[in-house]
Scaffold this motif. Structure first.
Motif, mmCIF file in Angstrom:
data_model
loop_
_atom_site.group_PDB
_atom_site.id
_atom_site.type_symbol
_atom_site.label_atom_id
_atom_site.label_comp_id
_atom_site.label_asym_id
_atom_site.label_seq_id
_atom_site.Cartn_x
_atom_site.Cartn_y
_atom_site.Cartn_z
ATOM 1 N N SER A 1 -15.353 4.183 4.078
ATOM 2 C CA SER A 1 -16.699 3.752 3.701
ATOM 3 C C SER A 1 -17.438 3.323 4.961
ATOM 4 N N THR B 1 -19.237 0.914 5.210
ATOM 5 C CA THR B 1 -19.266 -0.554 5.237
ATOM 6 C C THR B 1 -17.954 -1.150 5.742
ATOM 7 N N ASN B 2 -16.925 -0.315 5.940
ATOM 8 C CA ASN B 2 -15.644 -0.807 6.448
ATOM 9 C C ASN B 2 -15.745 -1.152 7.932
ATOM 10 N N GLU B 3 -14.882 -2.049 8.366
ATOM 11 C CA GLU B 3 -14.844 -2.390 9.791
ATOM 12 C C GLU B 3 -14.511 -1.170 10.632
ATOM 13 N N THR C 1 -17.475 8.715 0.879
ATOM 14 C CA THR C 1 -16.336 7.798 0.987
ATOM 15 C C THR C 1 -14.997 8.520 1.080
#
Length: 273
Positions: free
Chosen positions: A131, A133-135, A186
């Motif tokens: 994603s 939004t993942n680190e 994703t």
């Protein structure tokens, strides 16, 4: 580029992709631990064994993270209505035990795994789920030879040493930045991975001028990757002596953080010139 398709395929790492066991149409091969225990098998590490049979753990994407094949166990939630198989993250104390193994929810007969992928010292793979939004966008690591679900795509090389070097590249921050610009959605599908930028194998025969004037890059990289992936993979897989490593193999320590930072720094072009 990892694999460049054209009139002739350019694949300098000799990588082939594999989705070993599909969780839908191959689920009949999956066995629960209690069922194996009723058949007389005994848990040894994260494998079930008897005098005549061996069952290997089924690794899933949720069990691993960057440079870490022991990131989580899989447990069955008694309350979840959907996605009942959930990760359980071990404590720092558990992670400091180099002999601790990640525990799956399912096991697969070793004979079935051998028929798909003969034994090898280690396997390199990438988590399919991702994603923006993942680190980190790309979560790759080396895992022991085992059964592997199709949410962890395998990148097979002909040599374990090459898998270690490739993992260093896939795990770098600059690589992750490039990958994040490329993907949409994703799922980290194979056609994305083939287009990602990686150094060619010949690069690792050059000196690491930023850190050493004489040491070849592969000799500098391999011990650092080995220390991050931990004790279970470092012997045999990498062909290095025990004294080449510290006793602790836990990426959450200050030394582990330093290994991450040094590998990240290496792949920024100014440090390789």
């Amino acid at each position: 580029m990892l694999i460049r398709h054209g009139n002739t395929d350019d694949n300098p790492w000799g990588v082939s992709f594999m989705d070993m066991l599909h969780r839908s149409n191959m689920s009949h091969l999956f066995h629960l631990g209690p069922d194996l225990e009723r058949q007389g098998l005994v848990l040894s590490g994260n494998r079930y064994v008897s005098a005549t049979e061996r069952f290997l753990p089924l690794y899933e994407g949720k069990m691993v993270t960057l440079f870490d094949h022991r990131a989580a166990d899989v447990v069955r939630s008694a309350t979840a209505g959907k996605r009942q198989d959930q990760p359980r993250y071990p404590s720092d104390e558990e992670k400091r035990d180099p002999n601790r193994c990640a525990m799956p929810i399912y096991w697969v007969d070793e004979k079935e795994v051998k028929s798909i992928l003969p034994p090898r010292s280690a396997i390199l793979g990438i988590c399919v789920a991702t994603s923006p939004t993942n680190e980190r966008t790309v979560l790759s690591t080396l895992i022991p030879w085992a059964a592997v679900a199709n949410n962890f795509t395998l990148l097979l090389t002909t040599d374990a040493h090459d898998s270690v070097l490739l993992q260093a590249n896939l795990g770098s921050l600059v690589f992750d930045y490039a990958a994040r610009q490329k993907i949409g959605g994703t799922a980290l599908n194979q056609f994305y991975v083939k287009q990602f930028p990686v150094l060619e194998p010949s690069t690792y025969n050059s000196p690491v001028r930023a850190f050493s004037e004489s040491e070849e890059l592969h000799k500098w990289v391999v011990p650092r990757v080995a220390e991050l992936v931990g004790k279970r993979l470092r012997h045999g897989v990498l062909g290095l002596r025990k004294q080449d490593f510290l006793a602790r193999h836990f990426s959450g320590t200050p030394r582990g953080a330093r290994q991450y930072a040094e590998l990240d720094a290496l792949f920024f072009p100014p440090l390789r010139s």
